[in-house]
Motif scaffolding. Sequence first.
Motif, PDB file in Angstrom:
ATOM      1  N   ARG A  84       0.853  -1.193   0.000  1.00  0.00           N
ATOM      2  CA  ARG A  84       0.000   0.000   0.000  1.00  0.00           C
ATOM      3  C   ARG A  84       0.890   1.244   0.000  1.00  0.00           C
ATOM      4  NH1 ARG A  84      -5.328   0.826   1.844  1.00  0.00           N
ATOM      5  NH2 ARG A  84      -5.330  -1.307   2.670  1.00  0.00           N
ATOM      6  N   HIS A  85       0.745   2.055  -1.030  1.00  0.00           N
ATOM      7  CA  HIS A  85       1.506   3.298  -1.100  1.00  0.00           C
ATOM      8  C   HIS A  85       0.746   4.391  -0.351  1.00  0.00           C
ATOM      9  CE1 HIS A  85       3.017   7.090  -2.915  1.00  0.00           C
ATOM     10  NE2 HIS A  85       4.169   6.457  -2.856  1.00  0.00           N
ATOM     11  N   VAL A  86       1.454   5.069   0.557  1.00  0.00           N
ATOM     12  CA  VAL A  86       0.832   6.084   1.411  1.00  0.00           C
ATOM     13  C   VAL A  86       1.533   7.418   1.173  1.00  0.00           C
ATOM     14  CG1 VAL A  86       0.191   6.733   3.764  1.00  0.00           C
ATOM     15  CG2 VAL A  86       0.361   4.305   3.134  1.00  0.00           C
ATOM     16  N   GLN A  87       0.720   8.457   1.029  1.00  0.00           N
ATOM     17  CA  GLN A  87       1.263   9.804   0.827  1.00  0.00           C
ATOM     18  C   GLN A  87       0.363  10.788   1.570  1.00  0.00           C
ATOM     19  OE1 GLN A  87       2.615  10.862  -3.189  1.00  0.00           O
ATOM     20  NE2 GLN A  87       1.498  12.789  -2.984  1.00  0.00           N
ATOM     21  N   PHE A  88       0.944  11.598   2.455  1.00  0.00           N
ATOM     22  CA  PHE A  88       0.153  12.575   3.196  1.00  0.00           C
ATOM     23  C   PHE A  88       0.985  13.821   3.444  1.00  0.00           C
ATOM     24  CE2 PHE A  88       2.477  10.303   6.413  1.00  0.00           C
ATOM     25  CZ  PHE A  88       2.743  11.234   7.408  1.00  0.00           C
ATOM     26  N   SER A  89       0.311  14.889   3.877  1.00  0.00           N
ATOM     27  CA  SER A  89       0.959  16.187   4.073  1.00  0.00           C
ATOM     28  C   SER A  89       0.771  16.668   5.505  1.00  0.00           C
ATOM     29  CB  SER A  89       0.393  17.223   3.094  1.00  0.00           C
ATOM     30  OG  SER A  89       0.656  16.850   1.757  1.00  0.00           O
ATOM     31  N   PHE A  94      10.351   3.507   3.832  1.00  0.00           N
ATOM     32  CA  PHE A  94      10.339   4.956   3.647  1.00  0.00           C
ATOM     33  C   PHE A  94      10.758   5.308   2.225  1.00  0.00           C
ATOM     34  CE2 PHE A  94      12.676   8.967   3.585  1.00  0.00           C
ATOM     35  CZ  PHE A  94      11.711   9.840   4.056  1.00  0.00           C
ATOM     36  N   GLU A  95      10.059   6.303   1.648  1.00  0.00           N
ATOM     37  CA  GLU A  95      10.393   6.756   0.294  1.00  0.00           C
ATOM     38  C   GLU A  95      10.969   8.161   0.295  1.00  0.00           C
ATOM     39  OE1 GLU A  95       7.176   6.309  -2.445  1.00  0.00           O
ATOM     40  OE2 GLU A  95       6.888   4.178  -2.017  1.00  0.00           O
ATOM     41  N   ARG A  96      10.239   9.129   0.848  1.00  0.00           N
ATOM     42  CA  ARG A  96      10.728  10.504   0.799  1.00  0.00           C
ATOM     43  C   ARG A  96       9.967  11.366   1.793  1.00  0.00           C
ATOM     44  NH1 ARG A  96       6.937  13.380  -2.040  1.00  0.00           N
ATOM     45  NH2 ARG A  96       5.509  12.140  -3.325  1.00  0.00           N
ATOM     46  N   ALA A  97      10.590  12.516   2.124  1.00  0.00           N
ATOM     47  CA  ALA A  97       9.965  13.568   2.919  1.00  0.00           C
ATOM     48  C   ALA A  97      10.581  14.891   2.466  1.00  0.00           C
ATOM     49  CB  ALA A  97      10.184  13.344   4.409  1.00  0.00           C
ATOM     50  N   HIS A  98       9.753  15.834   2.038  1.00  0.00           N
ATOM     51  CA  HIS A  98      10.235  17.092   1.477  1.00  0.00           C
ATOM     52  C   HIS A  98       9.343  18.252   1.906  1.00  0.00           C
ATOM     53  CE1 HIS A  98      11.888  14.125  -1.450  1.00  0.00           C
ATOM     54  NE2 HIS A  98      12.921  14.955  -1.447  1.00  0.00           N
ATOM     55  N   VAL A  99       9.911  19.462   1.786  1.00  0.00           N
ATOM     56  CA  VAL A  99       9.093  20.664   1.848  1.00  0.00           C
ATOM     57  C   VAL A  99       8.441  20.808   0.484  1.00  0.00           C
ATOM     58  CG1 VAL A  99       9.050  23.153   2.165  1.00  0.00           C
ATOM     59  CG2 VAL A  99      10.618  21.745   3.521  1.00  0.00           C
ATOM     60  N   LYS A 100       7.133  20.714   0.450  1.00  0.00           N
ATOM     61  CA  LYS A 100       6.433  20.675  -0.832  1.00  0.00           C
ATOM     62  C   LYS A 100       6.088  22.065  -1.353  1.00  0.00           C
ATOM     63  CE  LYS A 100       2.293  18.830  -3.090  1.00  0.00           C
ATOM     64  NZ  LYS A 100       1.043  18.040  -2.914  1.00  0.00           N
ATOM     65  N   SER A 101       5.556  22.926  -0.486  1.00  0.00           N
ATOM     66  CA  SER A 101       5.116  24.241  -0.953  1.00  0.00           C
ATOM     67  C   SER A 101       5.116  25.235   0.203  1.00  0.00           C
ATOM     68  CB  SER A 101       3.716  24.161  -1.579  1.00  0.00           C
ATOM     69  OG  SER A 101       2.771  23.736  -0.609  1.00  0.00           O
ATOM     70  N   LEU A 102       5.042  26.526  -0.171  1.00  0.00           N
ATOM     71  CA  LEU A 102       5.019  27.613   0.808  1.00  0.00           C
ATOM     72  C   LEU A 102       4.154  28.735   0.255  1.00  0.00           C
ATOM     73  CD1 LEU A 102       6.088  29.114   3.361  1.00  0.00           C
ATOM     74  CD2 LEU A 102       7.991  29.915   1.916  1.00  0.00           C
ATOM     75  N   ASP A 103       3.189  29.192   1.063  1.00  0.00           N
ATOM     76  CA  ASP A 103       2.421  30.383   0.691  1.00  0.00           C
ATOM     77  C   ASP A 103       2.123  31.179   1.954  1.00  0.00           C
ATOM     78  OD1 ASP A 103       0.359  29.061   1.969  1.00  0.00           O
ATOM     79  OD2 ASP A 103      -0.628  28.406   0.128  1.00  0.00           O
ATOM     80  N   GLN A 104       1.254  32.190   1.860  1.00  0.00           N
ATOM     81  CA  GLN A 104       0.988  33.064   2.995  1.00  0.00           C
ATOM     82  C   GLN A 104       0.220  32.377   4.115  1.00  0.00           C
ATOM     83  OE1 GLN A 104      -0.337  33.304   0.058  1.00  0.00           O
ATOM     84  NE2 GLN A 104      -2.574  33.660   0.173  1.00  0.00           N
ATOM     85  N   ASN A 105      -0.346  31.195   3.841  1.00  0.00           N
ATOM     86  CA  ASN A 105      -1.155  30.505   4.848  1.00  0.00           C
ATOM     87  C   ASN A 105      -0.401  29.420   5.596  1.00  0.00           C
ATOM     88  OD1 ASN A 105      -3.566  31.972   4.286  1.00  0.00           O
ATOM     89  ND2 ASN A 105      -3.872  30.702   2.455  1.00  0.00           N
ATOM     90  N   PHE A 106       0.459  28.685   4.902  1.00  0.00           N
ATOM     91  CA  PHE A 106       1.151  27.590   5.575  1.00  0.00           C
ATOM     92  C   PHE A 106       2.355  27.147   4.750  1.00  0.00           C
ATOM     93  CE2 PHE A 106      -2.507  25.886   3.231  1.00  0.00           C
ATOM     94  CZ  PHE A 106      -1.862  25.126   2.270  1.00  0.00           C
ATOM     95  N   ILE A 107       3.247  26.412   5.409  1.00  0.00           N
ATOM     96  CA  ILE A 107       4.329  25.690   4.755  1.00  0.00           C
ATOM     97  C   ILE A 107       3.980  24.208   4.829  1.00  0.00           C
ATOM     98  CG2 ILE A 107       5.673  25.641   6.913  1.00  0.00           C
ATOM     99  CD1 ILE A 107       8.197  25.599   5.193  1.00  0.00           C
ATOM    100  N   GLU A 108       4.052  23.514   3.692  1.00  0.00           N
ATOM    101  CA  GLU A 108       3.563  22.137   3.600  1.00  0.00           C
ATOM    102  C   GLU A 108       4.724  21.161   3.434  1.00  0.00           C
ATOM    103  OE1 GLU A 108       0.120  19.565   1.204  1.00  0.00           O
ATOM    104  OE2 GLU A 108       0.826  21.501   0.403  1.00  0.00           O
ATOM    105  N   PHE A 109       4.712  20.107   4.275  1.00  0.00           N
ATOM    106  CA  PHE A 109       5.681  19.015   4.186  1.00  0.00           C
ATOM    107  C   PHE A 109       4.943  17.775   3.654  1.00  0.00           C
ATOM    108  CE2 PHE A 109       6.898  21.782   7.655  1.00  0.00           C
ATOM    109  CZ  PHE A 109       8.234  22.051   7.388  1.00  0.00           C
TER     110      PHE A 109
END
Length: 369
Positions: A254-259, A290-305
């Motif tokens: 089962r491939h799992v991906q969450f933020s 484990f596959e990966r963990a990154h900083v995905k995006s950044l805007d005025q509301n939040f920073i997403e991992f």
Amino acid sequence: MDIRGFISSLNITLPNALFALAAAVVSFIVIHAALLLFRRRVCKLSDERAHRPVGEVLRQTLARTSNLAIIATALLIGLSVLDLPAPWNERVRHLWFITLGAQLALWLHRAVAVTARRYFRQHGHGAEDDQVTVAHTLMIWVLQTSVWTVFALAMLSNLGINVTTFVASLGIGGVAIALAVQNILGDLFASLAIAVDKPFEVGDFLAVNDFSGTVEHVGLKTTRIRALSGEQIVISNAEILKNTVHNFKRMQTRHVQFSLRACPTTPPELAAKVPPALKRIVETKDKVNFERAHVKSLDQNFIEFEVAYTMLTADYIKFMDTQQAIILEAMQMFIDQGISTSTPPQTMLVHDQGHGGEKRGAGNVRNLH
């Protein structure tokens, strides 16, 4: 009329009749011997691994050779050497067609059954349920009936009977019947396709369109699925094959991906520590790759991992326990690192048209993520 008188009426001399009888006896011996030799060769062929499927079909097909057909063929060979009148020559020709056609139909009858059984044995995964048995029987019956129908029509045509009108009538009647029961036939052939191809079986957990559940029964017309909410869903076989079927029971991994989201004012040096910390959290879990963990995006509301990993088991409870443990440890890691998960305060400007002025006010906006 005795035999001698009958032979005299056909203008057949005694030497010619004796020669025909000898030809028939020799023909019977030769055909019988050739058939025995060929059967032995086929048996050796069926013992060889590379040619075993062909050898098995040929061996069981030849076992359906009729002794009556061999005797009739030998007699017809004997009759062929006689100088018979025109009507009798025509009758012998008809007998040739009936004898050889009937034997060929017998061989095809057996070959269809043997081939179908072998196919279902190889593709049935060892499960002889009612659906497979019915589909197997239906397929064999349709093919064998087709063989004998073609033979009967060919025999009638050979005897001089015009079967064109009859065949046309059968075609028109078949089209009419097919149009009348097209839905039933569609579900019936869909059931046959499910039995042969086995996209799912009883006990599999499926998701189709907007419903999901466990397969309880696969019938000739419908498939019955027990939904998670408890009710039984009945869907036609043709309809279920028209849609994309997700079979979760056959899932191996089962491939799992969450933020995870944090306050955008988080300092870069703290944000850089999050992916390695998430990696350590995931790698400590059992049956997880484990596959990966990154900083995905950044805007005025939040920073997403973003985190991605693979569960090495399809067990849903194990997946949920692991996901829960990872999220809870990630929350504790944010607290330990001093990283806030709330959005920054936002300033709203309120324009008061009644007094011609502006009011400034500040308020916290709830983080809906």
